[in-house]
Design a protein around this motif. Structure first.
Motif, mmCIF file in Angstrom:
data_model
loop_
_atom_site.group_PDB
_atom_site.id
_atom_site.type_symbol
_atom_site.label_atom_id
_atom_site.label_comp_id
_atom_site.label_asym_id
_atom_site.label_seq_id
_atom_site.Cartn_x
_atom_site.Cartn_y
_atom_site.Cartn_z
ATOM 1 N N PHE A 82 0.900 -1.178 -0.293
ATOM 2 C CA PHE A 82 0.056 -0.149 -0.233
ATOM 3 C C PHE A 82 0.800 1.667 -0.088
ATOM 4 N N ASN A 83 0.340 2.086 -0.976
ATOM 5 C CA ASN A 83 1.173 3.242 -1.262
ATOM 6 C C ASN A 83 0.559 4.666 -0.172
ATOM 7 N N GLY A 84 1.422 5.501 0.155
ATOM 8 C CA GLY A 84 0.736 6.551 0.426
ATOM 9 C C GLY A 84 1.863 8.120 -0.448
ATOM 10 N N ALA A 85 0.884 9.472 -0.741
ATOM 11 C CA ALA A 85 1.806 10.713 -1.391
ATOM 12 C C ALA A 85 1.209 11.562 -1.063
ATOM 13 N N ILE A 86 2.510 12.482 -1.158
ATOM 14 C CA ILE A 86 1.989 14.340 -1.140
ATOM 15 C C ILE A 86 2.790 14.694 -2.327
ATOM 16 N N PHE A 87 1.419 15.525 -2.671
ATOM 17 C CA PHE A 87 1.577 16.423 -4.413
ATOM 18 C C PHE A 87 2.255 17.968 -3.863
ATOM 19 N N GLU A 88 2.618 18.513 -4.932
ATOM 20 C CA GLU A 88 2.289 19.974 -4.234
ATOM 21 C C GLU A 88 1.866 20.292 -5.774
ATOM 22 N N HIS A 89 0.959 20.652 -6.245
ATOM 23 C CA HIS A 89 0.869 21.613 -7.804
ATOM 24 C C HIS A 89 0.847 20.244 -8.200
ATOM 25 N N GLU A 90 0.015 19.464 -8.312
ATOM 26 C CA GLU A 90 -0.211 18.000 -9.523
ATOM 27 C C GLU A 90 1.301 17.554 -9.489
ATOM 28 N N GLN A 91 2.215 17.913 -8.954
ATOM 29 C CA GLN A 91 3.393 17.176 -8.887
ATOM 30 C C GLN A 91 3.843 16.315 -8.043
ATOM 31 N N LEU A 92 4.260 15.087 -7.942
ATOM 32 C CA LEU A 92 4.271 14.365 -6.550
ATOM 33 C C LEU A 92 5.728 14.620 -6.496
ATOM 34 N N VAL A 93 6.069 15.168 -4.523
ATOM 35 C CA VAL A 93 6.554 15.614 -3.996
ATOM 36 C C VAL A 93 7.468 14.227 -2.965
ATOM 37 N N GLY A 94 6.575 13.230 -2.085
ATOM 38 C CA GLY A 94 6.944 12.434 -1.300
ATOM 39 C C GLY A 94 6.202 10.640 -1.475
ATOM 40 N N PHE A 95 6.857 10.005 -1.422
ATOM 41 C CA PHE A 95 5.853 8.525 -0.998
ATOM 42 C C PHE A 95 6.594 7.760 -0.034
ATOM 43 N N TYR A 96 5.390 6.938 0.548
ATOM 44 C CA TYR A 96 5.788 6.119 0.849
ATOM 45 C C TYR A 96 5.536 4.724 0.680
ATOM 46 N N ILE A 97 5.649 3.462 0.894
ATOM 47 C CA ILE A 97 5.587 2.007 0.160
ATOM 48 C C ILE A 97 5.121 1.256 1.523
ATOM 49 N N GLY A 98 4.175 1.002 1.655
ATOM 50 C CA GLY A 98 4.003 -0.186 2.750
ATOM 51 C C GLY A 98 3.807 -1.538 2.440
ATOM 52 N N GLU A 99 4.479 -2.698 3.337
ATOM 53 C CA GLU A 99 4.319 -4.060 3.117
ATOM 54 C C GLU A 99 3.046 -4.903 3.910
ATOM 55 N N VAL A 100 2.258 -5.586 3.447
ATOM 56 C CA VAL A 100 1.224 -6.245 4.613
ATOM 57 C C VAL A 100 2.083 -7.241 4.779
ATOM 58 N N ALA A 101 2.469 -8.065 5.589
ATOM 59 C CA ALA A 101 2.817 -8.783 5.909
ATOM 60 C C ALA A 101 1.869 -10.102 7.224
ATOM 61 N N GLY A 102 0.840 -10.792 6.825
ATOM 62 C CA GLY A 102 0.187 -11.399 7.702
ATOM 63 C C GLY A 102 -0.805 -9.661 8.640
ATOM 64 N N PRO A 103 -0.053 -10.071 10.461
ATOM 65 C CA PRO A 103 -0.773 -8.878 10.558
ATOM 66 C C PRO A 103 -0.292 -7.943 11.175
ATOM 67 N N ASP A 104 1.351 -7.491 10.730
ATOM 68 C CA ASP A 104 2.032 -6.671 10.816
ATOM 69 C C ASP A 104 2.211 -6.198 9.195
ATOM 70 N N HIS A 105 2.366 -4.801 9.256
ATOM 71 C CA HIS A 105 3.166 -3.640 8.501
ATOM 72 C C HIS A 105 4.630 -3.203 8.394
ATOM 73 N N THR A 106 5.280 -3.194 7.448
ATOM 74 C CA THR A 106 7.061 -2.055 7.277
ATOM 75 C C THR A 106 6.536 -1.601 6.357
ATOM 76 N N LEU A 107 7.238 -0.502 6.703
ATOM 77 C CA LEU A 107 7.653 0.652 5.810
ATOM 78 C C LEU A 107 9.100 0.501 4.624
ATOM 79 N N MET A 108 8.660 0.347 3.407
ATOM 80 C CA MET A 108 9.588 -0.176 2.892
ATOM 81 C C MET A 108 10.797 0.966 2.621
ATOM 82 N N ASP A 109 9.688 1.838 1.871
ATOM 83 C CA ASP A 109 10.474 2.606 1.894
ATOM 84 C C ASP A 109 9.885 4.017 2.018
ATOM 85 N N ILE A 110 10.508 5.834 1.978
ATOM 86 C CA ILE A 110 9.409 6.583 2.474
ATOM 87 C C ILE A 110 10.855 7.577 1.322
#
Length: 139
Positions: free
Chosen positions: A26-54
């Motif tokens: 799953f992912n999250g993102a921040i846009f500034e003036h319709e341009q991507l300026v930041g993001f994260y990538i999370g992973e679901v592993a059973g009952p746990d989540h891992t922040l893979m990249d930010i």
């Protein structure tokens, strides 16, 4: 990929990035003036989540965007009833470590020589946070 490449000396490949856009991710993102300026990538592993990249584009760093992305990752994980959150961070990345500690993550281990670096390899600090869902939290 432009943000990933600008933020990391050893960025993910385009194939790796593409593989993290569906499935158990799953992912999250921040846009500034319709341009991507930041993001994260999370992973679901059973009952746990891992922040893979930010990542936040260099021109937008030090403006609280990483804090907003991390807060969103935690909120999305809570909403999905995750029990524990995990991440790995370069031992030399003191700014990121401080951010993760601010959010409630604690060091739980070290992966020796985990990340490539210009001078060989660098350790990764493993960090975790138990989410408060009654007796479900296992950390």
């Amino acid at each position: 990929m432009a943000i990933e490449t600008a933020c990391h000396e050893f960025p993910w490949s385009a194939n790796t990035m593409q593989s993290c856009l569906a499935g158990r991710y799953f992912n999250g993102a921040i846009f500034e003036h319709e341009q991507l300026v930041g993001f994260y990538i999370g992973e679901v592993a059973g009952p746990d989540h891992t922040l893979m990249d930010i990542c936040v584009a260099p021109a937008y760093q030090r403006k609280g965007l990483a804090k907003a992305l991390l807060t969103d990752f935690i909120a999305a994980s809570e909403q999905a009833d995750a029990e524990n959150l995990f991440l790995e961070v370069r031992a030399s990345n003191k700014g990121a470590i401080a951010l993760y500690e601010w959010a409630g993550f604690s060091e739980v281990g070290i992966r020796k020589n985990y990340y490539p670096s210009a001078s060989g390899n660098e350790d990764a600090i493993l960090m975790a946070m138990a989410l408060s869902f009654g007796s479900q939290s296992s950390l």
